[in-house]
Design a protein around this motif. Structure first.
Motif, mmCIF file in Angstrom:
data_model
loop_
_atom_site.group_PDB
_atom_site.id
_atom_site.type_symbol
_atom_site.label_atom_id
_atom_site.label_comp_id
_atom_site.label_asym_id
_atom_site.label_seq_id
_atom_site.Cartn_x
_atom_site.Cartn_y
_atom_site.Cartn_z
ATOM 1 N N TYR A 169 0.252 5.110 1.636
ATOM 2 C CA TYR A 169 -0.660 5.898 2.503
ATOM 3 C C TYR A 169 -0.028 7.497 2.456
ATOM 4 N N LEU B 238 -5.435 6.298 2.482
ATOM 5 C CA LEU B 238 -5.092 5.463 1.738
ATOM 6 C C LEU B 238 -4.877 6.179 0.303
ATOM 7 N N ARG C 130 -3.342 0.667 -3.632
ATOM 8 C CA ARG C 130 -2.965 -0.668 -3.117
ATOM 9 C C ARG C 130 -2.625 -1.218 -4.463
ATOM 10 N N PHE D 164 0.795 -1.238 -0.135
ATOM 11 C CA PHE D 164 -0.023 0.158 -0.193
ATOM 12 C C PHE D 164 0.764 1.327 0.055
#
Lengths: 109, 114
Positions: free
Chosen positions: A36, A46, A49, A34
């Protein structure tokens, strides 16, 4: 144990320049990766991903299992992209995240 | 999008007292919540995984008697720092796992122990 490495603490670019924030990981299994982002005075959120394989706000990231990397890229940086970016890994079957140390992106006008 | 509320945002307490931090998922249910700690200019370190209706799972090196976690409902997890000392001063962040496995983060709590 799994580990996420972001080698750059600070990345400063001019508006319109390409951006690449590096992320390398070490994990023997099949991780989920991921990115962020944390904008000034805001909470962590977020960005994208790897399983989604989508582009968010012009950013993309490709999981390279051979190089164990998940670099974040954007062809033309904008001032509003200035923020703290964290790469994170989730082990298969485990829900918790392991974070990298973060890279501060500074986009200058 | 999903919202996680964390309260308080900032707390100052005397050494030896206990402090409770709440983490709520406002518009979704979360069977799993997480508690992280962040030191200045450092990354988030996972402290524990909070599971609704069962005991929390603590990471190595985190004292479970020091950091009490309760996850009594699908929308609320609490972290209690017991007998706080100056070395417990830090930024504590919670997250809640929503649909699709995405973690949504609270805004964090800054704890200052005098």
């Amino acid at each position: 144990a799994q580990r996420v490495t972001q080698p750059e603490k600070l990345l400063s670019v001019f508006k319109g320049a390409p951006v690449e924030l590096k992320c390398n990981y070490s994990y023997s299994g099949s991780p989920e990766l991921f990115w962020y982002v944390q904008y000034s005075r805001q909470r962590l959120q977020l960005l994208l991903r790897h399983i989604s394989r989508e582009s968010i706000k012009g950013f993309t990231a490709d999981l390279n299992k051979g190089e164990t990397s998940f670099h974040l890229k954007k062809p033309f940086a904008q001032e509003e992209d200035s923020a703290m970016y964290y790469c994170a890994l989730s082990e298969s079957g485990r829900r918790a995240l392991t974070f990298g140390s973060g890279t501060r992106l500074q986009v200058q006008p | 999008g999903a919202v996680v509320s964390q309260h308080p945002s900032w707390v100052i307490c005397k050494s030896g007292t206990s402090v409770k931090i709440e983490c709520r998922s406002l518009d979704f249910q979360a069977t799993t919540m997480f508690w992280y700690r962040q030191f200045p200019k450092q990354s988030l370190m996972l402290m524990a995984t909070s599971n609704e209706g069962s005991k929390a799972t603590y990471e190595q090196g985190v004292e479970k008697d020091k950091f009490l976690i309760n996850h009594a409902s699908l929308t609320l997890s609490t972290l209690t720092v017991t007998s706080a000392h100056p070395e417990d001063s830090s930024f504590y962040i919670c997250s809640a796992r929503g649909t699709g496995g995405i973690q949504y983060f609270g805004a964090g709590t800054r704890l200052s122990v005098l």
